[in-house]
Design an enzyme around this catalytic site. Sequence first.
Site, short mmCIF file in Angstrom:
data_model
loop_
_atom_site.label_atom_id
_atom_site.label_comp_id
_atom_site.label_asym_id
_atom_site.label_seq_id
_atom_site.Cartn_x
_atom_site.Cartn_y
_atom_site.Cartn_z
N LYS A 101 0.70 -1.28 0.12
CA LYS A 101 0.04 0.03 -0.17
C LYS A 101 1.02 1.27 0.21
CE LYS A 101 -3.68 -2.27 2.85
NZ LYS A 101 -4.04 -2.45 4.44
N GLY A 102 2.27 1.21 0.51
CA GLY A 102 2.87 2.44 1.03
C GLY A 102 3.27 3.40 -0.32
N GLU B 215 8.10 2.82 -5.77
CA GLU B 215 7.91 2.18 -4.65
C GLU B 215 8.26 3.27 -3.44
OE1 GLU B 215 7.18 0.11 -2.54
OE2 GLU B 215 8.02 -2.07 -3.01
N ASP B 216 7.53 3.20 -2.42
CA ASP B 216 7.82 4.17 -1.50
C ASP B 216 9.22 4.30 -0.65
OD1 ASP B 216 6.89 1.59 -0.15
OD2 ASP B 216 5.91 2.75 1.43
N ASP C 89 14.38 -1.15 1.52
CA ASP C 89 15.09 -1.54 2.90
C ASP C 89 16.10 -2.58 2.60
OD1 ASP C 89 15.28 -2.27 5.61
OD2 ASP C 89 13.54 -1.76 6.05
N LYS D 7 16.86 3.25 2.33
CA LYS D 7 17.49 2.95 3.57
C LYS D 7 18.82 2.18 3.19
CE LYS D 7 14.40 2.90 7.32
NZ LYS D 7 13.48 2.07 8.46
N PHE E 152 13.20 4.38 11.90
CA PHE E 152 11.86 4.32 11.46
C PHE E 152 10.86 5.32 11.14
CE2 PHE E 152 7.49 2.62 11.81
CZ PHE E 152 7.48 1.25 12.33
N ASP F 157 3.69 3.69 6.79
CA ASP F 157 2.66 3.52 7.91
C ASP F 157 3.49 2.77 9.02
OD1 ASP F 157 2.69 0.80 6.98
OD2 ASP F 157 1.19 0.33 8.29
N ARG G 48 -0.17 6.99 7.42
CA ARG G 48 0.12 7.13 5.86
C ARG G 48 -0.15 8.65 5.22
NH1 ARG G 48 1.25 1.92 4.10
NH2 ARG G 48 -0.10 0.44 4.86
C1 PRP Z 1 7.30 -1.56 2.57
C2 PRP Z 1 7.67 -0.96 1.27
C3 PRP Z 1 8.15 -1.80 0.23
C4 PRP Z 1 8.95 -2.69 1.30
C5 PRP Z 1 10.35 -2.38 1.35
O1 PRP Z 1 6.18 -2.46 2.37
O2 PRP Z 1 6.44 -0.28 0.74
O3 PRP Z 1 7.15 -2.74 -0.33
O4 PRP Z 1 8.39 -2.54 2.51
O5 PRP Z 1 11.16 -3.47 2.20
P1 PRP Z 1 12.33 -4.38 1.54
O6 PRP Z 1 13.14 -3.84 0.76
O7 PRP Z 1 12.99 -4.82 2.80
O8 PRP Z 1 11.53 -5.61 0.94
P2 PRP Z 1 5.38 -2.86 3.62
O9 PRP Z 1 5.95 -4.43 3.86
O10 PRP Z 1 5.65 -2.07 5.03
O11 PRP Z 1 3.84 -2.91 3.27
P3 PRP Z 1 2.96 -1.57 2.95
O12 PRP Z 1 3.62 -0.88 1.62
O13 PRP Z 1 1.40 -2.19 2.69
O14 PRP Z 1 3.13 -0.53 3.92
#
Ligand code: PRP
Length: 183
Positions: A47-48, A103-104, A107, A135, A156, A163, A169
């Site tokens: 969703k992000g 992508e938001d 990580d 990150k 964080f 979120d 969000r």
């Molecule tokens: C977050 C973000 C990416 C992912 C990145 O999603 O939107 O999709 O984590 O992390 P990574 O590089 O370690 O894979 P999240 O799982 O928080 O879900 P959301 O977007 O629905 O909030």
Amino acid sequence: MERREPPGRLGRVLIAGQEVATRVADLGLVIRRDYAGRFPLFVGVLKGAFVFAADLFRAAALPSNLDFMGVSSYGGSARPSGIVRLTADLSVSIEGRDVIIVEDIIDTGRTIAYLRRNLATRHPRSLAFCVLLDKVARREVEVAVDYVGFAIPDEFVVGYGLDHDGYYRNLRDVAVLDPSAPA
Ligand code: PRP
């Protein structure tokens, strides 16, 4: 009626909303130039990325489409397994299309690595990744990203689509959150 307080406590603003807007406008112009004469499909990762995708799509102002897909990592924020799975698929074929994944945040890199593997099997003409926040220190899987908004420290963060437990969000700023503090 159940009353649910947003969890955690908001800390300092890491990137003010105006700064985000300026950077998104810049990224939009770069993408507009790079994709001149083409008709790319923007794909927001739910969703992000829904806020960033909506703003970037308009900033690029290309003759283009927008679609979404959902992915989720098992294990929540700790992600011990590192397994990523598809929760909602695209509504259109990407065969022969110029695709820009939006992508938001990146990580560990596992979500983008998964998306690259998954989408490459569908034979797009090209596949690019645009990420607002990187990150860098958390990377576990090396992945190439084509467009990055900001490199950020290992903190964080919430807001502008990101979120904690579904909250925050809708903040315009990207802000630091202490997730364990009482609200
Ligand atoms: C977050 C973000 C990416 C992912 C990145 O999603 O939107 O999709 O984590 O992390 P990574 O590089 O370690 O894979 P999240 O799982 O928080 O879900 P959301 O977007 O629905 O909030």
